[in-house]
Design an enzyme around this catalytic site. Structure first.
Site, short mmCIF file in Angstrom:
data_model
loop_
_atom_site.label_atom_id
_atom_site.label_comp_id
_atom_site.label_asym_id
_atom_site.label_seq_id
_atom_site.Cartn_x
_atom_site.Cartn_y
_atom_site.Cartn_z
N CYS A 19 35.19 64.97 -70.86
CA CYS A 19 35.26 63.57 -70.21
C CYS A 19 36.47 63.17 -69.84
CB CYS A 19 34.59 62.37 -71.22
SG CYS A 19 35.56 62.11 -72.61
N ASN A 22 38.82 62.10 -73.52
CA ASN A 22 38.54 62.96 -74.87
C ASN A 22 38.63 61.78 -76.17
OD1 ASN A 22 39.69 65.43 -76.48
ND2 ASN A 22 37.57 65.12 -76.20
N CYS A 24 36.11 58.91 -76.04
CA CYS A 24 34.70 58.14 -76.30
C CYS A 24 33.40 59.22 -76.31
CB CYS A 24 34.63 56.98 -75.06
SG CYS A 24 35.82 55.63 -75.34
N ARG A 25 33.30 59.68 -75.04
CA ARG A 25 31.94 60.34 -74.89
C ARG A 25 32.10 61.65 -75.06
NH1 ARG A 25 32.01 59.24 -68.39
NH2 ARG A 25 34.16 59.32 -68.93
N SER A 26 33.04 62.55 -74.97
CA SER A 26 33.08 64.22 -75.19
C SER A 26 33.26 64.28 -76.80
CB SER A 26 34.13 64.63 -74.45
OG SER A 26 35.26 64.46 -74.80
N ASP A 131 30.98 55.66 -68.15
CA ASP A 131 32.27 55.62 -69.08
C ASP A 131 32.10 54.44 -69.97
OD1 ASP A 131 34.51 55.08 -70.16
OD2 ASP A 131 35.60 55.88 -68.27
P1 4NP Z 1 36.19 58.60 -72.18
O1 4NP Z 1 36.31 56.96 -72.08
O2 4NP Z 1 36.44 59.22 -70.95
O3 4NP Z 1 34.60 58.77 -72.55
O4 4NP Z 1 36.92 59.16 -73.25
C1 4NP Z 1 37.67 56.80 -71.71
C2 4NP Z 1 38.62 56.63 -72.54
C3 4NP Z 1 39.81 56.09 -72.08
C4 4NP Z 1 40.25 55.69 -70.79
C5 4NP Z 1 39.00 56.15 -69.81
C6 4NP Z 1 37.66 56.42 -70.24
N1 4NP Z 1 41.39 55.23 -70.31
O5 4NP Z 1 41.41 54.92 -69.19
O6 4NP Z 1 42.48 55.21 -71.13
#
Ligand code: 4NP
Length: 159
Positions: A19, A22, A24-26, A131
């Site tokens: 994702c 790294n 939240c989702r992955s 996201d």
């Molecule tokens: P992820 O979510 O891609 O599912 O881990 C996010 C976590 C942090 C950010 C964006 C998306 N960020 O902009 O810091």
């Protein structure tokens, strides 16, 4: 490396979930997929990891909201640490599973000749696992269900 070790390594399915951050989702996908693999008695047949295309959270544990929804479903992801995708990953893994189209496009732009198959987790609408980072906790429940459904189908496809 002995012949036996070569054949073992060739038989291992190496799966990387990706994702943006790294956190939240992955990490959820890594934990959910690992749980499904364990439940199927296939633990030794898989190497499972996750990574992000962005570098903001390198070394950090998963977002507490992901840790919480995973724990509520009997999965511990608290030990994971965020890392970014590396060029090695495109050769080391058999399949790299992107959470959404933006990350799929980023992955495709990073390596012109991957050995790994690069694909989306979901193969039916909504296609993207949204996201959840900037939203509320309910977003993490939706994301959990989408990822679980995608991981069940992915395991059935790989088996
Ligand atoms: P992820 O979510 O891609 O599912 O881990 C996010 C976590 C942090 C950010 C964006 C998306 N960020 O902009 O810091």
């Amino acid at each position: 490396m002995s012949l036996q070790r070569i054949s073992e390594s060739a038989l291992t399915h190496k799966v990387l979930f990706v994702c943006l951050g790294n956190i939240c989702r992955s990490p959820l996908a890594e934990g959910i997929f690992s749980g499904l693999v364990d439940d199927a008695g296939l633990t030794g047949d898989f190497q499972i990891d996750s990574a992000g295309t962005g570098a903001w959270h390198i070394g950090n544990p998963p977002d507490p909201r992901s840790v919480e929804i995973a724990a509520r479903n009997g999965i511990d992801i608290s030990h994971q640490q965020a890392r970014t995708v590396s060029l090695d990953d495109f050769d080391r893994f058999d399949v790299i599973v992107a959470m959404d189209g933006n990350n799929l496009a980023t992955l495709s732009s990073l390596c012109a000749t991957p050995r790994a198959e690069i694909r989306l987790l979901l193969n039916a609408p909504p296609m993207d696992v949204p996201d959840p980072y900037f939203g509320g906790p309910e977003g993490f429940e939706d994301v959990y269900l989408l990822i679980r459904s995608g991981c069940e189908k992915l395991l059935a496809t790989i088996r």
